[in-house]
Motif scaffolding. Structure first.
Motif, mmCIF file in Angstrom:
data_model
loop_
_atom_site.group_PDB
_atom_site.id
_atom_site.type_symbol
_atom_site.label_atom_id
_atom_site.label_comp_id
_atom_site.label_asym_id
_atom_site.label_seq_id
_atom_site.Cartn_x
_atom_site.Cartn_y
_atom_site.Cartn_z
ATOM 1 N N ARG A 56 0.851 -1.190 0.000
ATOM 2 C CA ARG A 56 0.000 0.000 0.000
ATOM 3 C C ARG A 56 0.890 1.245 0.000
ATOM 4 N NH1 ARG A 56 -4.474 -2.303 -1.565
ATOM 5 N NH2 ARG A 56 -5.479 -0.289 -1.104
ATOM 6 N N THR A 57 0.309 2.373 -0.383
ATOM 7 C CA THR A 57 1.087 3.604 -0.430
ATOM 8 C C THR A 57 1.348 4.138 0.970
ATOM 9 O OG1 THR A 57 -0.838 5.063 -0.541
ATOM 10 C CG2 THR A 57 0.037 4.196 -2.641
ATOM 11 N N LYS A 58 2.432 4.897 1.099
ATOM 12 C CA LYS A 58 2.722 5.542 2.369
ATOM 13 C C LYS A 58 1.618 6.521 2.747
ATOM 14 C CE LYS A 58 7.760 5.242 1.929
ATOM 15 N NZ LYS A 58 9.018 6.012 1.788
ATOM 16 N N SER A 59 1.044 7.167 1.753
ATOM 17 C CA SER A 59 -0.048 8.106 2.019
ATOM 18 C C SER A 59 -1.220 7.400 2.689
ATOM 19 C CB SER A 59 -0.512 8.758 0.718
ATOM 20 O OG SER A 59 0.499 9.560 0.158
ATOM 21 N N ALA A 84 -4.165 6.388 7.803
ATOM 22 C CA ALA A 84 -4.786 5.475 8.762
ATOM 23 C C ALA A 84 -4.352 5.776 10.195
ATOM 24 C CB ALA A 84 -4.439 4.032 8.408
ATOM 25 N N LYS A 85 -3.364 6.644 10.362
ATOM 26 C CA LYS A 85 -2.889 7.011 11.690
ATOM 27 C C LYS A 85 -3.396 8.379 12.146
ATOM 28 C CE LYS A 85 0.030 5.195 13.803
ATOM 29 N NZ LYS A 85 -0.047 4.243 14.937
ATOM 30 N N LEU A 86 -3.655 9.272 11.192
ATOM 31 C CA LEU A 86 -3.974 10.655 11.545
ATOM 32 C C LEU A 86 -5.443 10.835 11.910
ATOM 33 C CD1 LEU A 86 -2.034 12.641 8.779
ATOM 34 C CD2 LEU A 86 -1.255 12.004 11.073
ATOM 35 N N PRO A 87 -5.749 11.767 12.805
ATOM 36 C CA PRO A 87 -7.147 12.057 13.126
ATOM 37 C C PRO A 87 -7.812 12.846 12.005
ATOM 38 C CG PRO A 87 -5.711 13.594 14.250
ATOM 39 C CD PRO A 87 -4.808 12.602 13.581
ATOM 40 N N LYS A 103 6.090 8.964 22.374
ATOM 41 C CA LYS A 103 5.146 9.618 21.458
ATOM 42 C C LYS A 103 3.848 8.824 21.493
ATOM 43 C CE LYS A 103 9.311 10.905 19.233
ATOM 44 N NZ LYS A 103 10.032 10.286 20.403
ATOM 45 N N LYS A 104 2.978 9.197 22.418
ATOM 46 C CA LYS A 104 1.778 8.411 22.691
ATOM 47 C C LYS A 104 0.844 8.313 21.496
ATOM 48 C CE LYS A 104 -0.458 9.098 26.376
ATOM 49 N NZ LYS A 104 -1.483 10.126 26.635
ATOM 50 N N TRP A 105 0.958 9.247 20.564
ATOM 51 C CA TRP A 105 0.072 9.246 19.402
ATOM 52 C C TRP A 105 0.339 8.030 18.504
ATOM 53 C CZ3 TRP A 105 3.520 12.982 20.938
ATOM 54 C CH2 TRP A 105 2.978 13.974 21.763
ATOM 55 N N ARG A 106 1.516 7.454 18.608
ATOM 56 C CA ARG A 106 1.821 6.224 17.871
ATOM 57 C C ARG A 106 1.073 5.026 18.458
ATOM 58 N NH1 ARG A 106 8.459 6.353 17.128
ATOM 59 N NH2 ARG A 106 8.586 8.346 15.998
ATOM 60 N N LEU A 107 0.625 5.144 19.698
ATOM 61 C CA LEU A 107 0.052 4.011 20.418
ATOM 62 C C LEU A 107 -1.470 4.011 20.416
ATOM 63 C CD1 LEU A 107 2.420 4.131 23.533
ATOM 64 C CD2 LEU A 107 2.723 2.846 21.411
ATOM 65 N N LYS A 108 -2.077 4.980 19.745
ATOM 66 C CA LYS A 108 -3.531 5.081 19.758
ATOM 67 C C LYS A 108 -4.169 3.862 19.099
ATOM 68 C CE LYS A 108 -5.286 9.114 18.649
ATOM 69 N NZ LYS A 108 -5.547 10.439 18.066
ATOM 70 N N GLN A 109 -5.195 3.325 19.754
ATOM 71 C CA GLN A 109 -5.949 2.209 19.181
ATOM 72 C C GLN A 109 -6.994 2.693 18.188
ATOM 73 O OE1 GLN A 109 -5.283 -1.096 19.862
ATOM 74 N NE2 GLN A 109 -3.531 -0.282 20.983
ATOM 75 N N ARG A 161 -7.747 6.131 15.848
ATOM 76 C CA ARG A 161 -7.228 7.435 15.418
ATOM 77 C C ARG A 161 -8.245 8.553 15.609
ATOM 78 N NH1 ARG A 161 -9.129 9.273 10.624
ATOM 79 N NH2 ARG A 161 -10.454 7.866 9.427
ATOM 80 N N THR A 162 -9.512 8.208 15.779
ATOM 81 C CA THR A 162 -10.560 9.223 15.924
ATOM 82 C C THR A 162 -10.743 9.668 17.374
ATOM 83 O OG1 THR A 162 -12.384 7.648 16.245
ATOM 84 C CG2 THR A 162 -11.768 8.194 13.974
ATOM 85 N N LYS A 163 -9.967 9.084 18.297
ATOM 86 C CA LYS A 163 -10.098 9.421 19.709
ATOM 87 C C LYS A 163 -8.753 9.852 20.278
ATOM 88 C CE LYS A 163 -13.883 6.124 20.446
ATOM 89 N NZ LYS A 163 -14.325 4.929 21.196
ATOM 90 N N PRO A 164 -8.759 10.593 21.377
ATOM 91 C CA PRO A 164 -7.490 10.986 21.995
ATOM 92 C C PRO A 164 -6.738 9.782 22.538
ATOM 93 C CG PRO A 164 -9.339 12.294 22.831
ATOM 94 C CD PRO A 164 -9.932 11.148 22.076
ATOM 95 N N ALA A 165 -5.430 9.923 22.681
ATOM 96 C CA ALA A 165 -4.639 8.889 23.352
ATOM 97 C C ALA A 165 -5.000 8.882 24.838
ATOM 98 C CB ALA A 165 -3.149 9.172 23.170
ATOM 99 N N PRO A 166 -4.933 7.719 25.499
ATOM 100 C CA PRO A 166 -5.357 7.638 26.899
ATOM 101 C C PRO A 166 -4.293 8.140 27.874
ATOM 102 C CG PRO A 166 -4.598 5.492 26.140
ATOM 103 C CD PRO A 166 -4.559 6.405 24.941
ATOM 104 N N TYR A 167 -4.717 8.307 29.122
ATOM 105 C CA TYR A 167 -3.852 8.634 30.254
ATOM 106 C C TYR A 167 -3.248 10.036 30.148
ATOM 107 C CZ TYR A 167 -4.507 3.663 31.216
ATOM 108 O OH TYR A 167 -5.071 2.434 31.451
#
Length: 270
Positions: free
Chosen positions: A63-66, A71-74, A106-112, A114-120
């Protein structure tokens, strides 16, 4: 901070303090905010996915990098605003600690989702000047971040102060345990299990310092009203920080648009 491809000394002028006590007021200039799209595209992308992993997933999936980055960004909206505010404070920590090596997951890498904030806890950094030897100079920087980019009923200063108390009483400890569990499975970059255990197993090591901030990122056009919620006296156990950004919604949307552009500039590499 080393893996974000950004010169911290170059961004320090963004955060020129104009007011120091009983709270810190930082007024970002129009000129600096307008430059964020050019400067922050790559670092923000790397907050969500490491370059090596991005390349590997493109090769493995075909798949493309784009598509992978998307798939990671909000999506645009409150989560994007909140994520941007947290990433800005992640950079702010480094900018106000010149010459200090900060280690931060970098907690944003760990989000389950992408449409919600990272926890804790929102933003956490470790300062370990004598690592791998624990010392009394070791510190944790922990910030609770609230963002307000458009008019509405939210009270970001008041909310940041209230939730900062949660960090101080219990949430930071839970955050460290959660990060350790993730570090056993995922690559947290410069943050290791040993770094986390230095603070989780606090009684096994010299006492470490904990520094807490309640940070409100507010559009400059709204900041005067929100400053009414700032403390009259300097708190003893945390610091209140207000960062005023001109045209905040426009600026963070421009940065996320730039993230997509940086992917195209690197080549799709499918």
């Amino acid at each position: 901070m080393r893996d974000l491809d950004i010169d911290i000394s170059a961004i320090a002028p963004w955060f020129a303090d104009e007011h120091q006590s009983p709270y810190v007021l930082v007024c970002v200039s129009d000129e600096h905010a307008a430059a964020w799209a050019d400067v922050l595209g790559v670092p923000v992308r790397q907050c969500y996915i490491d370059d090596a992993l991005l390349e590997a997933r493109a090769q493995e999936t075909g798949r493309t990098k784009s598509e992978i980055v998307a798939a990671k960004l909000p999506d645009r909206g409150s989560t994007m605003a909140g994520d941007f505010g947290e990433i800005l404070v992640f950079l702010y920590h480094a900018a106000v600690e010149p010459g200090t090596e900060l280690i931060g997951p970098k907690k944003w890498r760990l989000k389950q989702d992408r449409t919600k904030p990272a926890p804790y806890s929102d933003v956490v950094h470790f300062v370990l000047p004598n690592w791998p030897q624990p010392s009394e100079q070791d510190r944790i920087l922990c910030s609770e971040v609230k963002t307000k980019s458009t008019s509405g009923d939210s009270s970001p200063v008041k909310a940041a102060i209230m939730d900062c108390e949660k960090d101080r009483t219990s949430r930071l400890a839970k955050t460290l345990v959660w990060l350790k569990e993730r570090a056993l499975i995922d690559d947290l970059g410069t943050t290791t299990v040993d770094h986390l255990e230095r603070f989780i197993k606090a009684t096994d090591h010299p006492p470490a310092q904990k520094q807490f901030r309640a940070v409100a990122i507010i559009c400059a056009s709204l900041v005067d009203e929100e400053l009414e919620d700032t403390p009259d006296e300097e708190p003893a156990d945390h610091t209140v920080v207000v960062i005023a950004v001109p045209s905040l919604k426009q600026r963070y949307e421009e940065v996320f648009d730039a993230v997509h552009t940086t992917v195209l500039e690197t080549g799709e590499g499918t």
